[in-house]
Each structure stands twice: as structure tokens, then as C-alpha cells.
Design an enzyme around this catalytic site. Structure first.
Site, PDB file in Angstrom:
ATOM      1  N   ARG A   1      14.527   2.135   0.320  1.00 47.10           N
ATOM      2  CA  ARG A   1      13.371   3.035   0.215  1.00 47.10           C
ATOM      3  C   ARG A   1      13.436   4.073   1.339  1.00 47.10           C
ATOM      4  NH1 ARG A   1       8.504  -0.999   0.373  1.00 47.10           N
ATOM      5  NH2 ARG A   1      10.017  -2.113   1.659  1.00 47.10           N
TER       6      ARG A   1
ATOM      7  N   ALA B   1      18.999   8.046  19.282  1.00 41.92           N
ATOM      8  CA  ALA B   1      18.973   9.277  18.482  1.00 41.92           C
ATOM      9  C   ALA B   1      19.966   9.150  17.336  1.00 41.92           C
ATOM     10  CB  ALA B   1      19.336  10.459  19.361  1.00 41.92           C
TER      11      ALA B   1
ATOM     12  N   LYS C   1      18.405   0.630   7.182  1.00 45.95           N
ATOM     13  CA  LYS C   1      18.842   0.129   8.495  1.00 45.95           C
ATOM     14  C   LYS C   1      19.712  -1.099   8.250  1.00 45.95           C
ATOM     15  CE  LYS C   1      15.166  -3.099   9.674  1.00 45.95           C
ATOM     16  NZ  LYS C   1      14.192  -3.483  10.670  1.00 45.95           N
TER      17      LYS C   1
ATOM     18  N   THR D   1       0.871  -1.184   0.000  1.00 47.96           N
ATOM     19  CA  THR D   1       0.000   0.000   0.000  1.00 47.96           C
ATOM     20  C   THR D   1       0.904   1.229   0.000  1.00 47.96           C
ATOM     21  OG1 THR D   1      -0.142  -0.203   2.409  1.00 47.96           O
ATOM     22  CG2 THR D   1      -2.008  -1.019   1.156  1.00 47.96           C
TER      23      THR D   1
ATOM     24  N   LYS E   1       5.887   6.342   5.401  1.00 43.90           N
ATOM     25  CA  LYS E   1       4.634   6.414   4.628  1.00 43.90           C
ATOM     26  C   LYS E   1       3.426   6.073   5.512  1.00 43.90           C
ATOM     27  CE  LYS E   1       3.691   1.833   2.829  1.00 43.90           C
ATOM     28  NZ  LYS E   1       2.568   1.324   3.574  1.00 43.90           N
TER      29      LYS E   1
ATOM     30  N   GLY F   1      13.511   5.507   8.441  1.00 46.53           N
ATOM     31  CA  GLY F   1      13.244   5.487   7.005  1.00 46.53           C
ATOM     32  C   GLY F   1      12.608   4.167   6.652  1.00 46.53           C
TER      33      GLY F   1
ATOM     34  N   CYS G   1       8.043   1.553   5.486  1.00 46.56           N
ATOM     35  CA  CYS G   1       6.850   1.516   6.351  1.00 46.56           C
ATOM     36  C   CYS G   1       6.645   2.785   7.180  1.00 46.56           C
ATOM     37  CB  CYS G   1       6.923   0.310   7.282  1.00 46.56           C
ATOM     38  SG  CYS G   1       6.713  -1.225   6.381  1.00 46.56           S
TER      39      CYS G   1
ATOM     40  N   ARG H   1       9.530  -6.841  11.087  1.00 46.34           N
ATOM     41  CA  ARG H   1      10.598  -5.879  10.809  1.00 46.34           C
ATOM     42  C   ARG H   1      11.530  -6.472   9.771  1.00 46.34           C
ATOM     43  NH1 ARG H   1      12.799  -6.148  16.707  1.00 46.34           N
ATOM     44  NH2 ARG H   1      11.968  -8.217  16.314  1.00 46.34           N
TER      45      ARG H   1
HETATM   46  C1  UDX Z   1       8.748  -1.192  10.954  1.00 48.06           C
HETATM   47  C2  UDX Z   1       8.036  -1.729  12.220  1.00 48.06           C
HETATM   48  O1  UDX Z   1       8.970  -1.920  13.259  1.00 48.06           O
HETATM   49  C3  UDX Z   1       7.319  -3.015  11.905  1.00 48.06           C
HETATM   50  O2  UDX Z   1       6.615  -3.482  13.045  1.00 48.06           O
HETATM   51  C4  UDX Z   1       6.369  -2.747  10.775  1.00 48.06           C
HETATM   52  O3  UDX Z   1       5.688  -3.910  10.425  1.00 48.06           O
HETATM   53  C5  UDX Z   1       7.100  -2.197   9.560  1.00 48.06           C
HETATM   54  O4  UDX Z   1       7.810  -1.026   9.920  1.00 48.06           O
HETATM   55  P1  UDX Z   1      11.029  -1.757   9.689  1.00 48.06           P
HETATM   56  O5  UDX Z   1      10.638  -0.671   8.722  1.00 48.06           O
HETATM   57  O6  UDX Z   1      11.541  -3.056   9.165  1.00 48.06           O
HETATM   58  O7  UDX Z   1       9.753  -2.125  10.616  1.00 48.06           O
HETATM   59  O8  UDX Z   1      12.167  -1.148  10.618  1.00 48.06           O
HETATM   60  P2  UDX Z   1      12.365  -0.821  12.155  1.00 48.06           P
HETATM   61  O9  UDX Z   1      13.265  -1.811  12.757  1.00 48.06           O
HETATM   62  O10 UDX Z   1      11.081  -0.567  12.830  1.00 48.06           O
HETATM   63  O11 UDX Z   1      13.182   0.548  12.035  1.00 48.06           O
HETATM   64  C6  UDX Z   1      12.588   1.671  11.386  1.00 48.06           C
HETATM   65  C7  UDX Z   1      13.559   2.797  11.254  1.00 48.06           C
HETATM   66  O12 UDX Z   1      13.763   3.433  12.501  1.00 48.06           O
HETATM   67  C8  UDX Z   1      14.943   2.442  10.720  1.00 48.06           C
HETATM   68  O13 UDX Z   1      15.304   3.409   9.750  1.00 48.06           O
HETATM   69  C9  UDX Z   1      15.838   2.550  11.943  1.00 48.06           C
HETATM   70  O14 UDX Z   1      17.150   2.879  11.610  1.00 48.06           O
HETATM   71  C10 UDX Z   1      15.155   3.665  12.721  1.00 48.06           C
HETATM   72  N1  UDX Z   1      15.402   3.646  14.166  1.00 48.06           N
HETATM   73  C11 UDX Z   1      15.027   2.578  14.917  1.00 48.06           C
HETATM   74  C12 UDX Z   1      15.993   4.742  14.772  1.00 48.06           C
HETATM   75  O15 UDX Z   1      16.327   5.734  14.121  1.00 48.06           O
HETATM   76  N2  UDX Z   1      16.189   4.725  16.129  1.00 48.06           N
HETATM   77  C13 UDX Z   1      15.827   3.673  16.898  1.00 48.06           C
HETATM   78  O16 UDX Z   1      16.023   3.742  18.127  1.00 48.06           O
HETATM   79  C14 UDX Z   1      15.224   2.557  16.272  1.00 48.06           C
END
Ligand code: UDX
Length: 440
Positions: free
Chosen positions: A333, A255, A326, A86, A266, A260, A263, A154
């Protein structure tokens, strides 16, 4: 049980493989011929730790097949999982649900027996109810029902999150639907996974609310980082001290460059847009601020890098370690790392990028940046090294020997993960975000 999975992107492919691993017979459908060919041959279209091994193992059991025919996937199955994307609509913050709608229509058209259509995609609240109403109008000769079962996986931990989820949420409108979902996930429920049953709207909201909370937590600590920068305080220590409070918790409180990926950014925008449509925009106005703080971190990183190299990128060589949004992912993306790299390039820097897994995807998105196969090659003669994605490989760099690779031993740690003392003892000048001045 016989299951169909509609959509073999990240979510669908992982779900199909995991359901087959749990013992179900699964046929997964996608319109993308290349994806179907790769998955059928046992190779993955994306990087996900443990995925290829599990895919190979379940293909060998004969319980999993991939097809380009909706009829073949749907025929004979009693549960159909809708796992399509989506994305954000062009020119709007709202989610584009057209793939969900067409997946739903494909299932209804191909169903040859009674069944449960289970949405797993992240959708604007109200979508499931709308589909249920459309189903009631459709003239299928079979008893089809809608349920919603959001996915929380994740990237990088997708297999674990699917096989050992924190919770299962079943949005249903009948006991039969609940019973069917309990059967699908029987082994996980027996293993003690918490499971909740709700109405359709609540189940849709659980997912977007969880992502909104996580995004808010990250932007909260990044806002604190901005304050730390002003008063020369250290956000890493602040975060650690906050995290010891059980009510706050230390996870998602790092921090740095911010969030990004496909998910969080958006999803919070689509959630706000949906709230606006529902006349509840006041309730989610704060998410706009969460988004702004997040974007600002990228700008701050670029500004910090420019100031470190003397106020002008022209003629400066900047190594960027990390392109994926990450670690343990090849997904670029809305990657903060790549955004920062591209912005510095636009401002005249010679930007040299390394990533252990994401270079091919990064090159497609930003072909004008220079990419290197090793961190050492990317950093050769760099005036500044920017750590942008905290891959383990970078955390184990030995600063004393790495010093001879670069031209100037200066490093901007935008994820605040390196041991500052260790690096400065080895002769590096280390900068962070929200950590006051450099260590030298
Ligand atoms: C996320 C949700 O966690 C998941 O439950 C959902 O289904 C999809 O979106 P994901 O996008 O795989 O999963 O990544 P996630 O591990 O959640 O990290 C998201 C972003 O936050 C990454 O860019 C990560 O670098 C950033 N992040 C995470 C931080 O900047 N600081 C943090 O302390 C934790």
C-alpha cells in the site's frame, strides 16, 4: 478474561493472537469469510515475521477462535476491541470511519452482558466522544462503556510491538474502564511497560501525533537530502552526525525514498483534514509540506534513474529490488518502491521487479510490470539496478560476482544503505539520494 476482537486485518489478527498468548480467551470476528477460514486453519493472510508460529501455538491452546458471527464473538465477553481499518476516503484526505461505526453498532447489538468497548483503530480526534454519546442514547439493557487504547505496532515488528510495547495509553472516562484495561494488560504492566491514563481525545491524539512526528522526522532528513544534492554534501554523514545528539536521536533519520504503507501517509492527511474541520488547520499546515517532501523523493528517484541511463528510459532495462513499502513486510500500500517502478515503466523503461515477499501483492496492484523470483533474474542484463526497499537479502549481495549479472554495473541506492566504497571497489558506479555525485 473473555475478550472479543472486531476486525481481523493486520491490527486485529495480531492483537487477537497476542491477547490469547497473554492468557485471555479471545474470539475474533470478521465479515471476510476467506480471512476467517485462513486464520482458523492457522495460516496468515499477510506476511509478518513470527505471526504464523504464534497463531499455531495459541490455536492449539483453544484460547483463540475466529468467527464470522458477531454474536458468537461478542457474547459473554467483557472487553471488545475494535480493530477495523480507517482508510482514506475516496476523493478526500479525511479518514473513512464507517467500519469503526459498524463495528461499534455490531458490538452494541450483540452484547449480552456488561462490557467495555475499546477502540484501537486510528480515528479522527473526537470519534470516541461521539461514540460515547451514541452509546448513551442507545437503549442497550447492558452497561456498556467506551475507552480508547491506540495501537502503535509497526509492520514487520507487530508481535514484539504488541507484547513489548513502548507504552500503553488508556483513554477512559471512568475508574472502572481504567481498571479493566489494567487487568487486560496486567502482565505487560507487571513487566514494567509504561502506561498512561488520559481522557478520550488525548488518547486518540497520541496516535496521530506520533505518526505525524515520525513522518516529519523522515521528511526533515529528506529535505536535508535535497539541500545536500545542491551543494554536493552527503546526507548519510549529516544524518549520522545529527543522530549523535541525544535530543535528536538517530532513529527515523534515514534519508531516501521516504515513507509509505497503510499508516503514515494516510494518517497525516487525515490528521490535517480533521484539524481543518476543527478550525485548527494553521496548526498542522506543516504536514502538507511533510507530505510534499515525501512525494518529491519518489519523483527525484525517478529523475535520478532517468538521468543515470542517459536521459531516456526507452529501450532501457531497469531492475527494481524491492516492492514492499519497507523490509519484512509484504504490504505494497502506497509503496514508494512500486510507485517508482510504475513511473519508470510509464516512461518507457522495461522494469523488472523482485521482492522476497511482496510480489503477489505487487502484481495485483501493477500487473503490467515484470516480476521475478530472484534478484539475480530481475537484474539480468539491466542497464540500471535500483535498490528501492532495503531487505537484508539485498544488503548481502556480493557486488563483485553480481557484476556479471547486469549489463551495466550501475546502481541507484534509493535507501542509502549500501557500502559505497565496497561496491565501487567491485567496479560499480553507485548513486544515492542526497549524496552528491556518484562513486565510481
Ligand atoms: C507506522 C508507525 O511506526 C506505527 O507506530 C504505526 O502504528 C503505524 O505506522 P509502519 O507503517 O509499519 O508503522 O512502518 P514504519 O516502520 O513506521 O515505517 C514507515 C515508513 O517510513 C516506511 O516506508 C519506511 O521505509 C520509512 N522510513 C522509516 C524512512 O523512510 N526513513 C526512516 O528513517 C524510517
Amino acid at each position: 478474561m473473555k475478550l472479543s476482537v472486531i476486525g481481523t486485518g493486520y491490527l486485529g489478527a495480531v492483537h487477537a493472537v497476542c491477547m490469547a498468548h497473554l492468557g485471555h480467551e479471545v474470539v475474533a470476528y470478521d465479515t471476510d469469510a476467506a480471512k476467517i477460514a485462513m486464520l482458523s486453519a492457522g495460516s496468515s493472510p499477510f506476511y509478518e515475521p513470527g505471526f504464523d508460529e504464534l497463531l499455531g501455538a495459541v490455536l492449539a491452546t483453544g484460547r483463540l477462535r475466529f468467527t464470522q458471527s458477531a454474536d458468537e464473538a461478542v457474547s459473554g465477553a467483557s472487553v471488545h476491541f475494535v480493530c477495523v481499518g480507517t482508510p482514506q476516503l475516496a476523493g478526500s484526505d479525511a479518514a473513512d470511519v464507517r467500519y469503526v461505526d459498524s463495528a461499534f453498532k455490531a458490538v452494541v447489538a450483540s452484547a449480552d452482558c456488561d462490557g467495555l468497548i475499546v477502540g484501537k483503530s486510528t480515528v479522527p480526534v473526537g470519534t470516541a466522544q461521539r461514540l460515547a454519546a451514541e452509546l448513551a442514547e442507545a437503549s442497550s439493557p447492558h452497561a456498556l462503556e467506551i475507552a480508547w487504547n491506540p495501537e502503535f505496532l509497526r509492520e514487520g515488528k507487530a508481535i514484539e510491538d504488541t507484547l513489548r510495547p513502548d507504552r500503553l495509553v488508556f483513554g477512559v472516562t471512568s475508574e472502572h474502564a481504567e481498571k479493566t484495561l489494567r487487568q487486560v494488560y496486567g502482565s505487560l504492566i507487571d513487566a514494567g511497560t509504561p502506561h498512561l491514563t488520559s481522557d478520550l481525545a488525548t488518547s486518540e491524539l497520541v496516535k496521530v501525533a506520533a505518526n505525524a512526528f515520525l513522518a516529519t522526522k523522515i521528511s526533515f532528513i529528506n529535505a536535508m537530502a535535497e539541500v545536500c544534492d545542491v551543494v554536493d554534501a552527503d546526507v548519510v554523514l549529516l544524518s549520522r552526525a545529527l543522530g549523535y545528539d541525544d535530543r535528536i536521536g538517530s532513529r527515523f533519520l534515514n534519508a531516501g525514498l521516504g515513507f509509505g504503507g497503510g499508516c503514515l501517509p494516510k494518517d497525516i492527511r487525515a490528521f490535517s483534514a480533521r484539524a481543518g474541520e476543527l478550525g485548527a488547520s494553521d496548526a498542522l499546515r506543516f504536514l502538507h509540506e511533510v507530505d510534499k517532501i515525501n512525494v518529491r523523493q519518489r519523483e527525484k528517484a525517478v529523475a535520478a534513474a532517468r538521468s543515470i541511463v542517459g536521459g531516456d528510459f526507452l529501450g532501457k532495462s531497469v531492475a527494481v529490488l524491492g516492492a514492499a513499502f519497507k523490509p519484512n513486510s509484504d504490504d505494497v500500500r502506497d509503496s514508494p518502491a512500486l510507485n517508482v517502478a510504475a513511473a519508470m515503466h510509464l516512461m518507457g523503461a522495461d522494469v523488472r521487479v523482485h521482492d522476497p515477499k511482496a510480489i503477489a501483492n505487487a502484481r495485483k496492484r501493477f500487473p503490467t510490470l515484470s516480476y521475478f523470483d530472484t534478484a539475480e533474474d530481475a537484474c539480468r542484463n539491466a542497464d540500471l539496478t535500483v535498490l528501492a526497499t532495503e531487505w537484508d537479502e539485498y544488503l548481502s549481495i556480493e557486488p563483485a560476482s553480481f557484476r556479471s549479472v547486469v549489463r551495466v554495473p550501475r546502481l541507484l541506492d534509493t535507501r542509502n544503505v549500501l557500502d559505497r566504497q565496497y561496491w565501487s571497489d567491485a567496479g560499480w558506479q553507485l548513486f544515492g539520494l542526497g549524496r552528491g555525485g556518484p562513486t565510481a
